[in-house]
Design a protein around this motif. Structure first.
Motif, short mmCIF file in Angstrom:
data_model
loop_
_atom_site.label_atom_id
_atom_site.label_comp_id
_atom_site.label_asym_id
_atom_site.label_seq_id
_atom_site.Cartn_x
_atom_site.Cartn_y
_atom_site.Cartn_z
N LYS A 102 -7.25 -1.81 -1.13
CA LYS A 102 -7.53 -0.63 -0.30
C LYS A 102 -7.32 0.65 -1.09
N ILE A 103 -6.37 0.62 -2.02
CA ILE A 103 -6.10 1.78 -2.88
C ILE A 103 -7.22 1.93 -3.89
N GLU B 31 0.47 3.74 -3.30
CA GLU B 31 -0.61 4.67 -2.98
C GLU B 31 -0.62 5.94 -3.84
N ASN B 32 0.52 6.27 -4.48
CA ASN B 32 0.52 7.46 -5.33
C ASN B 32 -0.19 7.24 -6.66
N LYS B 33 -0.51 5.96 -6.97
CA LYS B 33 -1.31 5.60 -8.16
C LYS B 33 -0.74 6.24 -9.45
N PHE C 8 0.84 -1.21 0.00
CA PHE C 8 0.00 0.00 0.00
C PHE C 8 0.87 1.26 0.00
N ASN C 9 1.93 1.24 0.82
CA ASN C 9 2.79 2.41 0.94
C ASN C 9 3.54 2.71 -0.35
N SER D 86 -4.04 -5.55 0.00
CA SER D 86 -3.44 -4.24 0.24
C SER D 86 -3.71 -3.31 -0.94
N ILE D 87 -3.57 -3.84 -2.16
CA ILE D 87 -3.84 -3.04 -3.35
C ILE D 87 -5.32 -2.66 -3.43
N ASP E 170 -10.73 3.39 -2.96
CA ASP E 170 -10.83 4.84 -2.78
C ASP E 170 -10.83 5.61 -4.10
N MET E 171 -10.69 4.90 -5.22
CA MET E 171 -10.66 5.56 -6.52
C MET E 171 -12.07 5.88 -7.01
#
Length: 241
Positions: A143-144, A29-31, A25-26, A140-141, A147-148
């Protein structure tokens, strides 16, 4: 590549570290554009490859900053020898001059970095067999992805937090999943090789469903039979290593 050809002295400590300290995730997270493309369309260089590459280089940089070249240079030289990478031995002048010695070590590190694709592929081969890790990685991915929103990521999303389904899975992906899962449904254990039964329909199923924030990355697929695929719906898949 055969397992007996792996450089376990280099790959296993990194593999163990990734298993015990998994925090993709860390990193994602900047996608960035590459991440977005890979959650939409399967790529041979998977998101797991990208994460392994980051850990490999970050851990080496950290060791150099923390303890200097001396603590890691023997392992670097062993790795260069293992892969038959030519390098010049340290001269007496370099041995006795701190600046020249550090410059020599720096050159060895540069040679070592050129092996990154090979080392990453070896670690990926090991981790790709660990279905529990793949589930944690994709959770983990997810979770990113959850939120999109379509107003910002319209070309990638079906709706809020749901990536568009890939309608065509490449043959290389199917072959890799089938080989890893040994032609067996990962939910009920049914044989899908047609050696026992010819009425078994193969499904390439998401470990984390798209509706739960899953992606089309190759690390998020596994083999299931038609019955298990239909009955599972959007429930999270049972994982079998």
């Amino acid at each position: 590549m055969n397992f007996k050809e792996f450089n376990f002295k280099t790959t296993m400590p990194l593999t163990t570290y990734i298993i015990n300290e998994l925090h993709p995730f860390n990193f994602f997270e900047n996608k960035n554009d590459e991440f977005l493309e890979k959650i939409l369309v399967p790529n041979k260089k998977t998101l797991l490859h990208d994460y392994i590459e980051f850990i490999h280089e970050d851990e080496l940089d950290y060791a150099i900053r923390k303890t200097g070249y001396e603590s890691i240079i023997d392992n670097v030289i062993d790795t260069l020898l293992f892969y038959n990478i030519d390098y010049t031995d340290m001269t007496e002048e370099e041995e006795n001059n701190i600046e020249l010695k550090e410059e020599y070590y720096s050159q060895l590190i540069e040679l070592y970095y050129k092996l990154t694709p090979i080392i990453v592929e070896e670690i990926f081969t090991i981790l790709y067999m660990d279905k529990g890790l793949l589930k944690k990685f994709n959770e983990s991915i997810s979770k990113i992805i959850k939120d999109m929103k379509p107003d910002k990521y319209k070309i990638y999303l079906e709706k809020d937090g749901i990536v568009k389904r890939c309608t065509h899975l490449p043959k290389w992906l199917k072959n890799g999943v089938f080989f890893r899962d040994k032609g067996i449904c990962q939910t009920c254990g049914k044989d899908l090789t047609c050696l026992i039964s010819t009425d078994s329909k193969i499904n390439y199923d998401y470990i984390i469903p798209l509706e739960k924030g899953g992606s089309n990355d190759p690390s998020n697929f596994q083999l299931t039979c038609k019955s298990c695929n239909t009955s599972k719906g959007v429930m999270l898949t049972t994982i079998k290593n």
